[in-house]
Design an enzyme around this catalytic site. Sequence first.
Site, mmCIF file in Angstrom:
data_model
loop_
_atom_site.group_PDB
_atom_site.id
_atom_site.type_symbol
_atom_site.label_atom_id
_atom_site.label_comp_id
_atom_site.label_asym_id
_atom_site.label_seq_id
_atom_site.Cartn_x
_atom_site.Cartn_y
_atom_site.Cartn_z
ATOM 1 N N ASP A 170 -52.386 -29.742 18.246
ATOM 2 C CA ASP A 170 -53.013 -31.237 17.930
ATOM 3 C C ASP A 170 -53.523 -31.565 19.349
ATOM 4 O O ASP A 170 -53.486 -32.659 20.023
ATOM 5 C CB ASP A 170 -51.693 -32.281 17.732
ATOM 6 C CG ASP A 170 -50.997 -32.042 16.650
ATOM 7 O OD1 ASP A 170 -51.528 -31.522 15.730
ATOM 8 O OD2 ASP A 170 -49.726 -32.273 16.571
ATOM 9 N N HIS B 27 -45.595 -43.140 11.161
ATOM 10 C CA HIS B 27 -44.164 -42.692 10.188
ATOM 11 C C HIS B 27 -43.242 -43.851 10.591
ATOM 12 O O HIS B 27 -43.350 -44.223 11.564
ATOM 13 C CB HIS B 27 -43.570 -41.512 10.699
ATOM 14 C CG HIS B 27 -44.436 -40.146 10.887
ATOM 15 N ND1 HIS B 27 -45.077 -39.701 11.818
ATOM 16 C CD2 HIS B 27 -44.378 -39.069 10.012
ATOM 17 C CE1 HIS B 27 -45.730 -38.798 11.688
ATOM 18 N NE2 HIS B 27 -45.390 -38.351 10.769
ATOM 19 N N ASP C 242 -54.573 -37.406 15.271
ATOM 20 C CA ASP C 242 -53.309 -36.798 15.191
ATOM 21 C C ASP C 242 -53.376 -35.778 16.245
ATOM 22 O O ASP C 242 -53.349 -34.668 16.023
ATOM 23 C CB ASP C 242 -52.993 -36.060 13.775
ATOM 24 C CG ASP C 242 -51.602 -35.644 13.650
ATOM 25 O OD1 ASP C 242 -50.725 -35.744 14.721
ATOM 26 O OD2 ASP C 242 -51.301 -35.424 12.474
ATOM 27 N N GLU D 226 -56.549 -31.649 8.231
ATOM 28 C CA GLU D 226 -56.293 -31.884 9.721
ATOM 29 C C GLU D 226 -57.118 -30.527 10.075
ATOM 30 O O GLU D 226 -56.753 -29.305 9.642
ATOM 31 C CB GLU D 226 -54.949 -31.676 9.798
ATOM 32 C CG GLU D 226 -54.555 -31.890 11.583
ATOM 33 C CD GLU D 226 -53.453 -32.096 11.715
ATOM 34 O OE1 GLU D 226 -52.478 -33.144 11.072
ATOM 35 O OE2 GLU D 226 -52.541 -31.551 12.788
ATOM 36 N N GLU E 49 -51.038 -34.054 2.531
ATOM 37 C CA GLU E 49 -51.743 -33.464 4.081
ATOM 38 C C GLU E 49 -51.318 -31.712 4.021
ATOM 39 O O GLU E 49 -50.197 -31.674 4.375
ATOM 40 C CB GLU E 49 -51.202 -34.243 5.366
ATOM 41 C CG GLU E 49 -51.763 -33.708 6.370
ATOM 42 C CD GLU E 49 -51.446 -34.365 7.725
ATOM 43 O OE1 GLU E 49 -51.397 -35.507 7.511
ATOM 44 O OE2 GLU E 49 -51.442 -33.697 8.656
ATOM 45 N N ASP F 136 -49.390 -25.493 15.899
ATOM 46 C CA ASP F 136 -50.202 -26.759 15.788
ATOM 47 C C ASP F 136 -50.205 -27.521 17.108
ATOM 48 O O ASP F 136 -49.120 -28.473 17.242
ATOM 49 C CB ASP F 136 -49.619 -27.540 14.493
ATOM 50 C CG ASP F 136 -50.292 -28.647 14.155
ATOM 51 O OD1 ASP F 136 -51.549 -29.115 14.492
ATOM 52 O OD2 ASP F 136 -49.686 -29.752 13.325
ATOM 53 N N ASP G 140 -57.347 -36.035 9.577
ATOM 54 C CA ASP G 140 -56.609 -35.999 10.788
ATOM 55 C C ASP G 140 -57.365 -35.113 12.002
ATOM 56 O O ASP G 140 -57.377 -33.906 11.771
ATOM 57 C CB ASP G 140 -55.078 -35.377 10.541
ATOM 58 C CG ASP G 140 -54.281 -36.495 10.131
ATOM 59 O OD1 ASP G 140 -54.433 -37.569 10.194
ATOM 60 O OD2 ASP G 140 -52.952 -36.197 10.315
ATOM 61 N N ASP H 277 -41.264 -43.535 13.571
ATOM 62 C CA ASP H 277 -42.048 -43.525 14.799
ATOM 63 C C ASP H 277 -41.595 -44.752 15.552
ATOM 64 O O ASP H 277 -41.827 -45.175 16.712
ATOM 65 C CB ASP H 277 -43.572 -43.600 14.648
ATOM 66 C CG ASP H 277 -43.850 -42.466 13.896
ATOM 67 O OD1 ASP H 277 -43.338 -41.277 13.989
ATOM 68 O OD2 ASP H 277 -45.144 -42.384 13.561
HETATM 69 C C1 XLS Z 1 -47.990 -32.318 11.299
HETATM 70 C C2 XLS Z 1 -48.829 -33.369 10.731
HETATM 71 C C3 XLS Z 1 -48.151 -34.763 10.902
HETATM 72 C C4 XLS Z 1 -48.851 -35.454 9.788
HETATM 73 C C5 XLS Z 1 -48.139 -36.777 9.634
HETATM 74 O O1 XLS Z 1 -48.345 -31.153 11.611
HETATM 75 O O2 XLS Z 1 -49.924 -33.294 11.053
HETATM 76 O O3 XLS Z 1 -48.210 -35.139 12.107
HETATM 77 O O4 XLS Z 1 -50.156 -35.905 10.006
HETATM 78 O O5 XLS Z 1 -46.825 -36.537 9.056
HETATM 79 NI NI NI Z 2 -51.558 -34.688 10.666
HETATM 80 NI NI NI Z 3 -50.458 -31.347 12.201
#
Ligand code: XLS
Ligand code: NI
Ligand code: NI
Length: 447
Positions: free
Chosen positions: A309, A101, A339, A268, A232, A307, A296, A104
């Site tokens: 991740d 991003h 991600d 994702e 996304e 979430d 993702d 970031d």
């Molecule tokens: C958040 C999203 C984010 C996107 C990018 O849940 O996965 O990380 O991939 O903005």
């Molecule tokens: Ni993501």
């Molecule tokens: Ni996410």
Amino acid sequence: MTDLLNFDKVKYIGNSGFKAGDGFHFYNPEEEIQGKKMKDWLKFSVAYWHTMDQRLVDPFGDGTAVRPWDSISDPMDQALAKVDYLFEFLDKMDVDYFAFHDRDLAPQGNTLRETNANLDKVIDKIEQKMHETGKKLLWNTSNLFTDVRFLAGGATSPFADVFAYAGAEIKHSLEIAKRLGSESYVFWGGREGYDYLENTDTKRELDHIAAFFRLAVDYAKEIGYKGQFLIEPKPMEPTSHQYDRDAQTAIAFLKTYGLDKDFKLNLEGNHAFLAGHTYEHEVRFAREAGLLGSLDANMGDKLIGWDIDEFPNDIYESTLVMYEFLLNGGLPTGGLNFDAKPRRQSFEMEDLRLGHMAGMDTYAAGLRVASKLLDDKYFKGILEDRYSSFDSGIGADFEAGKTKFADFENYVIDKPESEIFKNVKSGRQEQIKSTVNNYIFNVLGGK
Ligand code: XLS
Ligand code: NI
Ligand code: NI
């Protein structure tokens, strides 16, 4: 190449022994699968926001991460130093792509002009490093969710100044995408949704965000940026309801607003899970719509609703996702972006190495198993057999558009019920699941 990170380049060691961490067991970048090198199929990507920035916070606790760049106190110096760390990490992990991003990379200033200037200093360095190393940008995106101004969204904000700010921010991000040759450009609408239906003009907000996307496409054309636009989907978090909640909702949105020629989906794993789907379900529906763009690659947790991740470690899931991926012919303008972040108790730099290795091996293993399922036409055979009654007789007539309801009535009206049921077959789900297990055991066991 710098030597800042305290580990050697990760190599393929084959499926030797049980303990993970010494090398890739399943990811062999140069090995050909289905006529293409694994590294060209998989296009792994490091997510800047997690790998370089994430402090491993959770809603109740501070960050635990210990990173070698923590000691650099000046924010711009640290931002620039992290670029060196990133490129060394990519090299040592044998990963060719990264994603970020805008926010970031560099600290905000007092105006967007100042913020852009900070960002451009880091982009200059990234561009130079990309040139030196041949590493590539899988996608970039704008952060329209962290700053307080975006509390009610960016492209769906009820406040025109914020909406304008979002547009200006995306403009600069698209210029960066063009400059760095980003393969795709992602919109994840974290706050593009609502918390409370009764204070939200949902129609107006959806019209706004669709027009906003159109402006992005127009600006890309204007500057000659040719990357693939991606949406996304995610059902919620941080909003109670995110507009593009899952693949089918996002597809309907794109078609409603005539954006489906310009956008595909970035899917994702954890978002699929939050939407009450499996990851392979999301990938299937996007693929069938011709809108599968990128992945993702992460995982959710059955025990926590967030979430989270997590780095992928579920070979059953990666096999089924990779099966859809192969049917799609891979992801020409996409890849597998991690991600993903280590758990809060996995706070060392070493855990970043182990996490990426786990993700890469999990998807490489999935690709191997999926390739064998494809070669053996295992799922294909199941589908052909299950729907074979549509290949002749009344079924074929219907598919050819030759039947009306009256023809169905004539066909069934005097048949005893038992006749109708005679051709209904078992779905054999238990056998299929168990067969997939056998594929996993046998393909990965090297037999
Ligand atoms: C958040 C999203 C984010 C996107 C990018 O849940 O996965 O990380 O991939 O903005
Ligand atoms: Ni993501
Ligand atoms: Ni996410």
